[in-house]
Design a protein around this motif. Sequence first.
Motif, PDB file in Angstrom:
ATOM      1  N   THR A   1       0.718  -1.200  -0.121  1.00  0.00           N
ATOM      2  CA  THR A   1      -0.094   0.026   0.008  1.00  0.00           C
ATOM      3  C   THR A   1       0.790   1.230   0.011  1.00  0.00           C
ATOM      4  N   LYS A   2       1.946   1.137   0.886  1.00  0.00           N
ATOM      5  CA  LYS A   2       2.725   2.263   0.896  1.00  0.00           C
ATOM      6  C   LYS A   2       3.644   2.500  -0.540  1.00  0.00           C
TER       7      LYS A   2
ATOM      8  N   PHE B   1       2.873   1.497  -3.545  1.00  0.00           N
ATOM      9  CA  PHE B   1       2.035   2.129  -4.540  1.00  0.00           C
ATOM     10  C   PHE B   1       0.881   3.148  -4.079  1.00  0.00           C
ATOM     11  N   ASN B   2       1.184   4.173  -3.325  1.00  0.00           N
ATOM     12  CA  ASN B   2       0.302   4.828  -2.590  1.00  0.00           C
ATOM     13  C   ASN B   2      -0.609   5.605  -3.741  1.00  0.00           C
ATOM     14  N   THR B   3      -0.139   5.811  -4.949  1.00  0.00           N
ATOM     15  CA  THR B   3      -1.050   6.604  -5.941  1.00  0.00           C
ATOM     16  C   THR B   3      -2.214   5.623  -6.386  1.00  0.00           C
ATOM     17  N   GLU B   4      -1.994   4.292  -6.198  1.00  0.00           N
ATOM     18  CA  GLU B   4      -3.167   3.453  -6.699  1.00  0.00           C
ATOM     19  C   GLU B   4      -4.350   3.427  -5.818  1.00  0.00           C
ATOM     20  N   VAL B   5      -5.303   4.331  -6.004  1.00  0.00           N
ATOM     21  CA  VAL B   5      -6.526   4.513  -5.059  1.00  0.00           C
ATOM     22  C   VAL B   5      -7.471   3.399  -5.087  1.00  0.00           C
TER      23      VAL B   5
ATOM     24  N   LYS C   1      -5.747   0.524  -2.987  1.00  0.00           N
ATOM     25  CA  LYS C   1      -5.883   0.943  -1.588  1.00  0.00           C
ATOM     26  C   LYS C   1      -7.167   0.596  -0.972  1.00  0.00           C
TER      27      LYS C   1
ATOM     28  N   GLN D   1      -9.249  -1.833 -10.089  1.00  0.00           N
ATOM     29  CA  GLN D   1      -7.851  -1.803 -10.335  1.00  0.00           C
ATOM     30  C   GLN D   1      -7.232  -2.554 -11.680  1.00  0.00           C
TER      31      GLN D   1
ATOM     32  N   SER E   1      -5.257  -0.674 -14.607  1.00  0.00           N
ATOM     33  CA  SER E   1      -3.525  -0.871 -14.502  1.00  0.00           C
ATOM     34  C   SER E   1      -3.216  -2.014 -15.254  1.00  0.00           C
TER      35      SER E   1
END
Length: 550
Positions: free
Chosen positions: A9-10, A12-16, A19, A40, A44
């Motif tokens: 999660t940290k 790929f912080n931009t992948e809402v 998350k 997702q 992606s």
Amino acid sequence: MGEVFNKKTKEFNTEVNFKKAQYFFIKKNWDSTLVYSMKQLSLSKNKELADYCHYFRGYSFRELKLLKEAKYELNLISKKFILYQLVNYKLGAISLELKEFEKAILFFQKTESVYINEDKECKLSSIYANLGTCYLHLNKFKIAEFYLFKSIKIQKTESDTLPLINSYFNIANLYYVQYKDQKAMPYFEKAYSLSKKIKDFDKKRQASKNMSVVEENRGNFKQALVYRKESEQWKDSLNNQNKVWALADYEKKYAVAQKQKQILVLKVENKLKETQRKTMFFSTLGLLLLLSGGIYAYAQKVKNAKIIFTQKVKLDQLNATKDQLFSIVSHDLRSSVNALKTSNTKLTTSLETKNYDQLDQLLHQNSAIANGAYNLLDNLLHWALLQTKQLYFHKDSVHLFSIVQQIEYNYKPLLLDKSITFENTISKNSFIFVDLDSLKIVLRNLLDNAIKFSPENSKISFYTIETNTNFCQLVIQDCGLGMTQNTINELLQDSELLAKKKNSEIIGTGLGMQLCKQMIKKNSGSLTIESELNKGTKMILSFPKTEQNG
């Protein structure tokens, strides 16, 4: 596993969507997990994140009891996935639930071979317990016993009591199905004892129910009833009618055990009732058999009546065809013979008066009448042979141009008599695969009709149309009377009956056209007609080409 997810999660912080999927996965909100993991995947192309999303989806589908969908998602995960050990374990668990025990064993063995104690969901004791369960279902009792005891050995050192209870159940069942009741009972008792320490009502119910069966097999109905009542109290609803009846059944057994003196009386009564039931059963069975026999006989009678009626209708149609044929042929033959008789009388007179012009005309007329009568009888003979399946068909390669030349030669006198020009422009490379004799009959009949319907000083043409198919199209074109579309439809109608004779003598019997259609069909061909009134007719025949020329 949670630490791995938090790390990703940290990273790929931009992948809402990832998350959110991870968040709902940890919260065990499976529907939301499925929604955001799919978003997702659709947005992606990152293969590493795709593995996590497929794992989320496979896990969620399994929790929702959608096992086939779960298996599909887990199989999409690459072997590079950091949690691939868990993937094999989950696939093994799903296969076990789907009762695909051989597949489950393969997955669990893969998990065991690369086992790393990283997650409480995939413990070595669980792997051994699942392998034991699979072999138990496959009746491989020795191997099942080996794995189950290995799992029990580890589970005794762990803090979770529930898996140990399950292993005791499996060991007990393993012995129970082999009729080793004395070995099974201690493990039922151990499972029951441990169930007192847990809060899982279902396991409590299962443990007490197993104990009731054990005591019942021992003949201790009173204690069995105690365990049965305890089992029932752990169920969701005490008002379920099935529970009431089950409880009543055990109370009855207990009462019977306490009143041994009444057993003999009850046995006698049961025997009497059994005799009565058997008598009633066999009487009812006899009546049913009698009724079934009557229904079957009636059904056969109705079926036979339908067959006889169908055959009668067919026979009536054939008789009508025969009567119609006799009527038409006798009429035409009588007309031809009468015409010959009248013409011969005139011929005698012409000879006496030496009127040579009229004599020549009468001879040509007699020839035409005789030719028509001969054609009628020839068609009648071939039609009869065709209907009685006595006409022999031998297909071979036929040079179409040569056959049309022969037909032209046979009809030269009739063509000259009406001053009709005959044109044969058929390709000399045309070879068709047909029965020669039946082809000649078809061409003679169609040419005879063309001459009959054509005026003097007109033209009849035979030519082929080149196509890229495996069929050769032969066209017979005249400039005669033509016909309406209704007449064409009647001529092409697929019927065994002859066409009705019209008032006009030009129409004829229709026997020749019926014969043509059936012989064309026998040669795997087809017939179409194009015509306009007073503008002529095209008879278009289609026959299969010879293979080497196709």
